[in-house]
Design a protein around this motif. Structure first.
Motif, PDB file in Angstrom:
ATOM      1  N   ARG A  53      13.472  -7.338  78.565  1.00 57.61           N
ATOM      2  CA  ARG A  53      14.715  -6.563  78.692  1.00 57.61           C
ATOM      3  C   ARG A  53      15.070  -5.924  77.362  1.00 57.61           C
ATOM      4  NH1 ARG A  53      18.245 -10.649  82.554  1.00 57.61           N
ATOM      5  NH2 ARG A  53      17.717  -9.642  84.541  1.00 57.61           N
ATOM      6  N   GLU A  54      14.885  -6.653  76.297  1.00 55.01           N
ATOM      7  CA  GLU A  54      15.190  -6.132  74.963  1.00 55.01           C
ATOM      8  C   GLU A  54      14.336  -4.911  74.656  1.00 55.01           C
ATOM      9  OE1 GLU A  54      14.538  -8.366  70.962  1.00 55.01           O
ATOM     10  OE2 GLU A  54      16.446  -9.075  71.788  1.00 55.01           O
ATOM     11  N   ASP A  68      13.842 -12.174  78.783  1.00 54.88           N
ATOM     12  CA  ASP A  68      14.760 -11.780  77.717  1.00 54.88           C
ATOM     13  C   ASP A  68      14.103 -10.782  76.772  1.00 54.88           C
ATOM     14  OD1 ASP A  68      17.455 -12.500  76.411  1.00 54.88           O
ATOM     15  OD2 ASP A  68      16.039 -12.717  74.751  1.00 54.88           O
ATOM     16  N   ARG A 127      21.303 -15.883  76.538  1.00 51.22           N
ATOM     17  CA  ARG A 127      21.486 -14.490  76.962  1.00 51.22           C
ATOM     18  C   ARG A 127      21.020 -14.258  78.393  1.00 51.22           C
ATOM     19  NH1 ARG A 127      19.500 -10.177  72.571  1.00 51.22           N
ATOM     20  NH2 ARG A 127      17.491 -10.806  73.461  1.00 51.22           N
ATOM     21  N   THR A 128      19.933 -14.905  78.787  1.00 49.41           N
ATOM     22  CA  THR A 128      19.344 -14.621  80.093  1.00 49.41           C
ATOM     23  C   THR A 128      19.563 -15.764  81.079  1.00 49.41           C
ATOM     24  OG1 THR A 128      17.666 -13.187  79.121  1.00 49.41           O
ATOM     25  CG2 THR A 128      17.169 -14.121  81.279  1.00 49.41           C
ATOM     26  N   ALA A 166      17.152 -16.853  74.263  1.00 51.62           N
ATOM     27  CA  ALA A 166      16.804 -16.439  75.628  1.00 51.62           C
ATOM     28  C   ALA A 166      17.558 -17.261  76.654  1.00 51.62           C
ATOM     29  CB  ALA A 166      15.296 -16.577  75.836  1.00 51.62           C
TER      30      ALA A 166
END
Length: 415
Positions: A129-130, A126, A84-85, A81
């Motif tokens: 959003r996934e 994260d 990616r975020t 997380a």
């Protein structure tokens, strides 16, 4: 409003977020969530932590398996997380950090705690959003609402939250309640009293975000209702054994009533930090043989204890609008409680129960004596009045339909 899952138009992808879910004291959240899922389609479950209490209800155990618990995630998930975020979207991350700082400056919990909320928000953003989550509904205006606000500030889903009280009313400034309302899509109050308190702490231009949606009882309470046993001497109190519920004063008032001739038993359904103090007080007051503490119970056992009783007694010092009052009425039991928060919106003295000033030991004793002297036929009539009110105001499909529509309305309007 339809009570069926939407068809045709695209459904909004919804998540629920709470501090500890599932939990023995939050079956009303489970009830609402399951009904909302029936009306809107799948609802993702998120919780900051696992409950510290044993899950004695099989339905809670099932919910636990469906829930994403933030603080239970392994280090690798947190690292993913962050990369990616957190690192790939630095501007959004900065907005989230600034929101956390603003909330922390005004909070009694301080900046360090809100830095933790920021970390939790990164992981939740994260994960959401996934999963394609578009809207998050939060229960309680405390730390989970702060986390949802931080998520939203980083470009995450819109959020709404339900305020129950009394925790939010005890520290509205420290909890930044006004800021949370201003940034939300809408906020749910569980009673008119609750809505009034929210108006105290937010600017008038945001009052239109405040919606009253009552908590509800399930059909099992109405279906399992049965007449009061004329031989029952039990007065039942349901709730965590904590200071705000008034158990110690209840035991004192109960002992006074017994000394004045009441042939009664007091059943305390629940557990908590004051159990030893309550047991000691009952011993010192000479009523230990008349006071029974069950410990934590599942829903079926709670209903069984209420049905075995003559009335519900709940002498709370602080409340929102207790679920157990609705449950007792639905099962056919009158209620003794206090003039606190939203309780007078449901308990009407002389009609379906008794209300006493919070903190009044003599008033509790007087009311207990009156309950024990009231003929069962009169108690039944009072309970029927309460049942009708609950059926009209706290029926799960109709109240959840209101919430479902508010969530639908968060979708962007077509051009």
């Amino acid at each position: 409003m339809s009570n069926q899952v939407e068809s045709g138009a695209r459904r909004v992808k919804v998540a629920y977020l709470t501090n500890a879910y599932p939990s023995v004291s939050h079956t009303f959240i489970r009830r609402e969530l399951v009904e909302l899922e029936r009306q809107l389609g799948e609802v993702a479950r998120f919780s900051i932590r696992r409950t510290p209490y044993a899950l004695v209800d099989p339905e809670d155990a099932k919910e636990n398996d469906k829930t994403f618990h933030v603080l239970a995630q392994p280090p690798a998930r947190w690292a993913r997380a962050l990369v990616r975020t957190g690192l790939r979207k630095p501007l959004a991350t900065a907005r989230g950090l600034l929101t956390a700082i603003r909330l922390g400056v005004n909070s009694q919990r301080g900046l360090a705690r809100h830095a933790a909320y920021f970390g939790e928000a990164l992981l939740l953003l994260d994960e959401m959003r996934e999963r394609g989550i578009e809207h998050v509904h939060v229960h309680f205006g405390t730390n989970p609402a702060a986390v949802a606000q931080i998520v939203c500030s980083m470009g995450g889903p819109s959020y709404s939250f339900t305020v129950h009280g009394p925790d939010e009313f005890d520290a509205p400034l420290g909890l930044s309640l006004g800021s949370k309302i201003a940034a939300s899509a809408f906020v749910v109050a569980i009673s008119d009293y609750c809505a009034a308190q929210l108006r105290r702490w937010t600017a008038p231009e945001h009052w239109d975000k405040i919606r009253v949606v009552h908590c509800t009882v399930g059909p099992e309470f109405f279906e399992e209702a049965r007449p009061i046993d004329p031989a029952s001497r039990a007065l039942v109190c349901v709730g965590r054994l904590s200071a705000q519920k008034g158990h110690l004063l209840l035991v004192e008032g109960f002992a006074d009533a017994v000394r004045r001739g009441a042939d009664a038993e007091l059943v305390l359904v629940g557990d908590g930090e004051l159990r030893a103090d309550i047991e000691r007080a009952a011993e010192q007051l000479g009523v230990r043989n008349r006071v029974r503490i069950t410990g934590w119970c599942g829903g079926a056992q709670v209903r069984a204890e209420l049905l075995a009783g003559r009335a519900l007694v709940l002498p709370s010092f602080a409340e929102g609008l207790p679920m157990v009052i609705m449950e007792a009425f639905a099962l056919g039991r009158p209620v003794l409680s206090t003039y606190v928060a939203g309780i007078p919106e449901l308990v009407v003295p002389g009609k379906n129960g008794w209300l006493v000033p919070a903190g009044s030991r003599p008033a509790i004793a007087d009311a207990i004596l009156e309950i024990m002297r009231t003929p069962v036929a009169d108690l039944e009539r009072m309970a029927e009045h309460g049942r009708d009110l609950v059926r009209a105001r706290h029926y799960t499909p109709t109240e959840t339909a209101k919430l479902a529509q508010h969530i639908r309305d968060t979708r962007p309007k077509p051009p």
